[in-house]
Design an enzyme around this catalytic site. Structure first.
Site, PDB file in Angstrom:
ATOM      1  N   PHE A  42     -49.113 -14.581 -19.912  1.00  0.00           N
ATOM      2  CA  PHE A  42     -49.335 -15.191 -20.985  1.00  0.00           C
ATOM      3  C   PHE A  42     -50.143 -16.121 -21.265  1.00  0.00           C
ATOM      4  O   PHE A  42     -50.665 -16.458 -22.133  1.00  0.00           O
ATOM      5  CB  PHE A  42     -47.865 -15.902 -21.596  1.00  0.00           C
ATOM      6  CG  PHE A  42     -47.695 -17.147 -20.828  1.00  0.00           C
ATOM      7  CD1 PHE A  42     -48.230 -18.440 -21.604  1.00  0.00           C
ATOM      8  CD2 PHE A  42     -46.998 -17.240 -19.584  1.00  0.00           C
ATOM      9  CE1 PHE A  42     -48.128 -19.579 -20.852  1.00  0.00           C
ATOM     10  CE2 PHE A  42     -46.894 -18.424 -19.098  1.00  0.00           C
ATOM     11  CZ  PHE A  42     -47.359 -19.626 -19.601  1.00  0.00           C
TER      12      PHE A  42
ATOM     13  N   LYS B 297     -51.251  -3.530 -21.189  1.00  0.00           N
ATOM     14  CA  LYS B 297     -50.029  -4.119 -21.673  1.00  0.00           C
ATOM     15  C   LYS B 297     -50.111  -5.665 -21.460  1.00  0.00           C
ATOM     16  O   LYS B 297     -49.940  -5.939 -20.468  1.00  0.00           O
ATOM     17  CB  LYS B 297     -48.664  -3.636 -20.851  1.00  0.00           C
ATOM     18  CG  LYS B 297     -47.671  -3.427 -21.592  1.00  0.00           C
ATOM     19  CD  LYS B 297     -46.319  -4.539 -21.251  1.00  0.00           C
ATOM     20  CE  LYS B 297     -46.441  -5.765 -20.150  1.00  0.00           C
ATOM     21  NZ  LYS B 297     -46.346  -7.219 -20.926  1.00  0.00           N
TER      22      LYS B 297
ATOM     23  N   GLU C 291     -45.887 -10.012 -23.662  1.00  0.00           N
ATOM     24  CA  GLU C 291     -44.974 -10.252 -24.981  1.00  0.00           C
ATOM     25  C   GLU C 291     -44.819 -11.385 -25.497  1.00  0.00           C
ATOM     26  O   GLU C 291     -44.510 -11.714 -26.567  1.00  0.00           O
ATOM     27  CB  GLU C 291     -43.756  -9.395 -24.577  1.00  0.00           C
ATOM     28  CG  GLU C 291     -42.743 -10.459 -23.640  1.00  0.00           C
ATOM     29  CD  GLU C 291     -43.101  -9.987 -22.168  1.00  0.00           C
ATOM     30  OE1 GLU C 291     -44.100  -9.871 -21.746  1.00  0.00           O
ATOM     31  OE2 GLU C 291     -41.834 -10.091 -21.201  1.00  0.00           O
TER      32      GLU C 291
ATOM     33  N   SER D  29     -46.457 -13.628 -12.355  1.00  0.00           N
ATOM     34  CA  SER D  29     -45.920 -14.453 -11.441  1.00  0.00           C
ATOM     35  C   SER D  29     -45.783 -13.741 -10.029  1.00  0.00           C
ATOM     36  O   SER D  29     -45.787 -12.489  -9.929  1.00  0.00           O
ATOM     37  CB  SER D  29     -44.675 -14.968 -11.825  1.00  0.00           C
ATOM     38  OG  SER D  29     -43.838 -13.994 -12.129  1.00  0.00           O
TER      39      SER D  29
ATOM     40  N   CYS E   5     -53.598 -20.685 -13.612  1.00  0.00           N
ATOM     41  CA  CYS E   5     -53.041 -20.397 -11.995  1.00  0.00           C
ATOM     42  C   CYS E   5     -54.162 -21.101 -10.907  1.00  0.00           C
ATOM     43  O   CYS E   5     -53.835 -21.218  -9.822  1.00  0.00           O
ATOM     44  CB  CYS E   5     -53.354 -18.637 -11.628  1.00  0.00           C
ATOM     45  SG  CYS E   5     -55.051 -18.103 -11.896  1.00  0.00           S
TER      46      CYS E   5
ATOM     47  N   GLU F 204     -43.906 -23.430  -8.016  1.00  0.00           N
ATOM     48  CA  GLU F 204     -44.853 -23.516  -8.943  1.00  0.00           C
ATOM     49  C   GLU F 204     -44.277 -23.967 -10.221  1.00  0.00           C
ATOM     50  O   GLU F 204     -43.105 -23.320 -10.568  1.00  0.00           O
ATOM     51  CB  GLU F 204     -45.344 -22.037  -8.790  1.00  0.00           C
ATOM     52  CG  GLU F 204     -46.404 -22.004 -10.147  1.00  0.00           C
ATOM     53  CD  GLU F 204     -47.109 -20.706 -10.688  1.00  0.00           C
ATOM     54  OE1 GLU F 204     -45.997 -19.599 -10.462  1.00  0.00           O
ATOM     55  OE2 GLU F 204     -48.181 -20.528 -10.617  1.00  0.00           O
TER      56      GLU F 204
HETATM   57  P1  NAD Z   1     -44.784 -12.919 -15.578  1.00  0.00           P
HETATM   58  O1  NAD Z   1     -44.801 -12.601 -14.111  1.00  0.00           O
HETATM   59  O2  NAD Z   1     -43.397 -13.539 -16.296  1.00  0.00           O
HETATM   60  O3  NAD Z   1     -45.140 -11.761 -16.597  1.00  0.00           O
HETATM   61  C1  NAD Z   1     -46.535 -11.110 -16.367  1.00  0.00           C
HETATM   62  C2  NAD Z   1     -46.348  -9.665 -16.853  1.00  0.00           C
HETATM   63  O4  NAD Z   1     -45.382  -9.230 -16.242  1.00  0.00           O
HETATM   64  C3  NAD Z   1     -46.141  -9.734 -18.167  1.00  0.00           C
HETATM   65  O5  NAD Z   1     -46.908  -8.708 -18.648  1.00  0.00           O
HETATM   66  C4  NAD Z   1     -44.627  -9.434 -18.182  1.00  0.00           C
HETATM   67  O6  NAD Z   1     -44.416  -8.667 -19.419  1.00  0.00           O
HETATM   68  C5  NAD Z   1     -44.453  -8.500 -17.066  1.00  0.00           C
HETATM   69  N1  NAD Z   1     -43.120  -8.717 -16.630  1.00  0.00           N
HETATM   70  C6  NAD Z   1     -42.300 -10.014 -16.591  1.00  0.00           C
HETATM   71  N2  NAD Z   1     -41.197  -9.940 -16.017  1.00  0.00           N
HETATM   72  C7  NAD Z   1     -41.367  -8.424 -15.598  1.00  0.00           C
HETATM   73  C8  NAD Z   1     -40.290  -7.858 -14.496  1.00  0.00           C
HETATM   74  N3  NAD Z   1     -39.018  -8.257 -14.016  1.00  0.00           N
HETATM   75  N4  NAD Z   1     -40.805  -6.283 -14.090  1.00  0.00           N
HETATM   76  C9  NAD Z   1     -41.783  -6.022 -14.726  1.00  0.00           C
HETATM   77  N5  NAD Z   1     -42.800  -6.580 -15.264  1.00  0.00           N
HETATM   78  C10 NAD Z   1     -42.350  -7.854 -15.765  1.00  0.00           C
HETATM   79  O7  NAD Z   1     -45.854 -14.169 -15.764  1.00  0.00           O
HETATM   80  P2  NAD Z   1     -46.112 -15.254 -17.018  1.00  0.00           P
HETATM   81  O8  NAD Z   1     -44.969 -16.056 -17.127  1.00  0.00           O
HETATM   82  O9  NAD Z   1     -46.750 -14.317 -18.295  1.00  0.00           O
HETATM   83  O10 NAD Z   1     -47.692 -15.995 -16.349  1.00  0.00           O
HETATM   84  C11 NAD Z   1     -47.510 -17.034 -15.599  1.00  0.00           C
HETATM   85  C12 NAD Z   1     -47.794 -16.613 -13.969  1.00  0.00           C
HETATM   86  O11 NAD Z   1     -48.883 -15.711 -13.766  1.00  0.00           O
HETATM   87  C13 NAD Z   1     -47.784 -17.551 -13.191  1.00  0.00           C
HETATM   88  O12 NAD Z   1     -46.905 -17.429 -11.934  1.00  0.00           O
HETATM   89  C14 NAD Z   1     -49.206 -17.896 -12.728  1.00  0.00           C
HETATM   90  O13 NAD Z   1     -49.587 -18.554 -11.809  1.00  0.00           O
HETATM   91  C15 NAD Z   1     -49.644 -16.219 -12.901  1.00  0.00           C
HETATM   92  N6  NAD Z   1     -50.973 -16.149 -13.062  1.00  0.00           N
HETATM   93  C16 NAD Z   1     -51.811 -15.851 -11.917  1.00  0.00           C
HETATM   94  C17 NAD Z   1     -53.229 -15.862 -11.943  1.00  0.00           C
HETATM   95  C18 NAD Z   1     -53.935 -15.284 -10.871  1.00  0.00           C
HETATM   96  O14 NAD Z   1     -55.381 -14.939 -11.089  1.00  0.00           O
HETATM   97  N7  NAD Z   1     -53.514 -15.331  -9.575  1.00  0.00           N
HETATM   98  C19 NAD Z   1     -53.827 -15.963 -13.169  1.00  0.00           C
HETATM   99  C20 NAD Z   1     -52.879 -16.300 -14.337  1.00  0.00           C
HETATM  100  C21 NAD Z   1     -51.763 -16.465 -14.178  1.00  0.00           C
END
Ligand code: NAD
Length: 496
Positions: A156, A180, A183, A233, A288, A389
């Site tokens: 997000f 994708k 959401e 994450s 991140c 985190e």
């Molecule tokens: P998230 O892991 O909740 O969601 C990321 C994606 O995975 C979304 O598209 C979501 O729909 C999907 N998703 C969520 N839960 C899922 C599941 N159980 N099974 C399959 N797919 C699932 O992450 P977020 O809250 O949207 O973003 C924040 C996180 O992203 C933080 O941990 C941040 O550090 C990380 N991040 C990392 C980087 C990097 O380059 N390392 C960059 C930006 C954000």
């Protein structure tokens, strides 16, 4: 908002060059985190919806891979021009659904657009290699070919930039894409997809499917998807990586972070404080590459802690669309609750909240998910708060007695996205660069975000895979290498 990307309040998928309603009926509201207003509903697309997008991408791949690279990049040039022309409009969309300030939204977009620029170099970047006479009269060539359909799954917090870490390179290499987005912040990519459509990519080359975990699992499981680029994450990154590997496909999965800044007593403290505050509280700490830990070495503790307290307390929190606001809300009520609980845990564990942002209120925006900048001092390096985190505007300050001890704390961490050092000593800087077990190092820099022509190199629990996002790594990830060994004896073909 009724545009081609939305019908009866629900976002549409973009499949095979058409805006289509998801077959799945379930939706999630997309809310403005500053006002609580509902912007749209995101469909939670099903495996059937994903299957339709993958079928469109597979059909388009057959002809797209045959388009010469020099022609494949022409829509990217047009896309770059369109993105530049619409940057203000796109920044507003990001601020509305993600909460960051307009300046931050524009900043992320520009970092994303750089990838479109770099991907237009594909005719050079995608070249192979060759050597004549590997044995007498025998030549060997290495050529690169696209892998096929690529699934791109994004988080997000950078809804404009992160999809652009992947999509431009994937299509320039001759692949087709099913994207994708999160959401929680899906409208930015809906808007970008309109520009992608206008740029003139053939139908099916870039597809958009809204949804959550079911759509992700369907993409990762689909046998016609050959590569997965994921950012999110750590638990989900680990899950996606393992599932993609079990399905025999390549994956690059970027995860979470807990980034430390080490401050030595010889650092320029005013500059260090300003940069550390921007790194920790920019985008409300939802980056991140946000610094969420500062390790002060020896007398740097006293020099730094008071200053960062003042910088945190004076930061203007509010609605990102308004002028003068320096920090917006966090993404959701759940996120605010989680962050406030973690602050409480830190305090209960002995940390001192020298600036406490819990319970922040912004007049006129009582439904917003605001938390003020928070500084926890004297955090125990072994405590839960030091390792978790938080993904909010919370900075933990801890003490070390030497640069070696500080580096040991950096290296004990499970994450390895970024670590920064503030110093005027070249020797200390070199030692830090050499020894820190992280993928991105900042020296007197607080957000060491790689430019598009460098890889985005998280390590340890911040990344699962080997080839990273952006630049040459992206070209390696999105291509298969094929080696051809050729012998053409003159006796077989010479007819003159
Ligand atoms: P998230 O892991 O909740 O969601 C990321 C994606 O995975 C979304 O598209 C979501 O729909 C999907 N998703 C969520 N839960 C899922 C599941 N159980 N099974 C399959 N797919 C699932 O992450 P977020 O809250 O949207 O973003 C924040 C996180 O992203 C933080 O941990 C941040 O550090 C990380 N991040 C990392 C980087 C990097 O380059 N390392 C960059 C930006 C954000």
């Amino acid at each position: 908002m009724e545009t081609p990307v939305i019908a009866q309040g629900t976002l549409l998928n973009y499949v095979g060059g058409r805006w289509t309603a998801a077959a799945a009926r379930e939706t999630l509201p997309v809310r403005n985190p500053a006002t609580g207003e509902t912007i749209a509903a995101a469909p939670l697309s099903s495996a059937k919806d994903v299957g339709a997008a993958v079928a469109a991408a597979s059909a388009a791949f057959t002809s797209w891979r045959r388009v010469p690279p020099g022609d494949r990049i022409q829509p990217l040039f047009r896309l770059k021009t369109l993105l530049d022309a619409h940057v203000a409009d796109l920044a507003r969309v990001i601020t509305l659904e993600c909460g960051k300030t307009l300046g931050e939204s524009e900043g992320e977009l520009k970092r994303g657009f750089e990838n479109v620029e770099v991907a237009t170099g594909i005719p050079s970047l995608m070249m192979g290699a060759g050597l004549e006479d590997i044995a007498s009269g025998i030549d060997e060539l290495m050529i690169r070919q696209p892998v096929g359909v690529v699934g791109v799954i994004t988080p997000f917090n950078f809804p404009g930039m992160i999809p652009l870490w992947f999509m431009p390179y994937a299509v320039a290499c001759g692949n087709t894409v099913v994207l994708k987005p999160s959401e929680k912040t899906p409208t930015t990519m809906a808007r970008v997809m309109q520009l992608i459509e206008e740029a003139g990519f053939p139908p099916g080359v870039v597809n958009l499917v809204h949804g959550g975990r079911d759509a992700v699992d369907a993409l990762v499981d689909h046998p016609d998807v050959r590569a997965i680029s994921f950012v999110g994450s750590t638990p989900v990154a680990r899950h996606v990586y393992a599932r993609a590997a079990a399905n025999g496909k390549r994956a690059q999965c970027q995860g979470g972070a807990k980034n430390p800044i080490v401050v030595l007593p010889d650092a320029d403290m005013d500059m260090t404080t300003r940069i550390a505050a921007d790194s920790s509280f920019g985008c409300a700490g939802q980056r991140c590459l946000a610094s969420s830990v500062v390790i002060t070495v020896a007398e740097a503790a006293d020099l730094f802690t008071g200053r960062i307290g003042e910088a945190a307390a004076s930061r203007k929190v509010g609605y990102g669309l308004e002028a003068g606001v320096e920090m917006g809300p966090v993404i959701s009520a759940d996120s605010k609750d989680r962050i406030e609980r973690l602050i409480a845990k830190g305090v209960a564990g002995g940390a001192k909240a020298i600036v406490d942002g819990r319970g922040a209120r912004v007049s006129g925006y009582e439904q917003g998910h605001f938390i003020g900048p928070t500084i926890l001092a004297d955090v125990d390096p072994e405590s839960e708060i030091a390792h978790t985190e938080i993904f909010g505007p919370v900075l933990s300050v801890m003490r070390a007695s030497s640069v070696e001890e500080a580096i040991a704390i950096v290296n004990r961490a499970a994450y390895g996205n970024m670590a920064c050092l503030f110093t005027s000593s070249g020797a200390a800087a070199r030692q830090f660069r050499y020894e820190a077990r992280v993928g991105n190092v900042g020296i007197n820099v607080g957000v060491a975000a790689p430019m598009a022509y460098f890889p985005f190199s998280g390590w340890k629990d911040s990344f699962f895979g080997d080839l990273h996002a952006q630049g040459r790594d992206a070209v390696d990830f999105y291509t298969e290498k094929k080696v051809v060994v050729e012998r053409w004896p003159a006796t077989w073909s010479r007819k003159f």
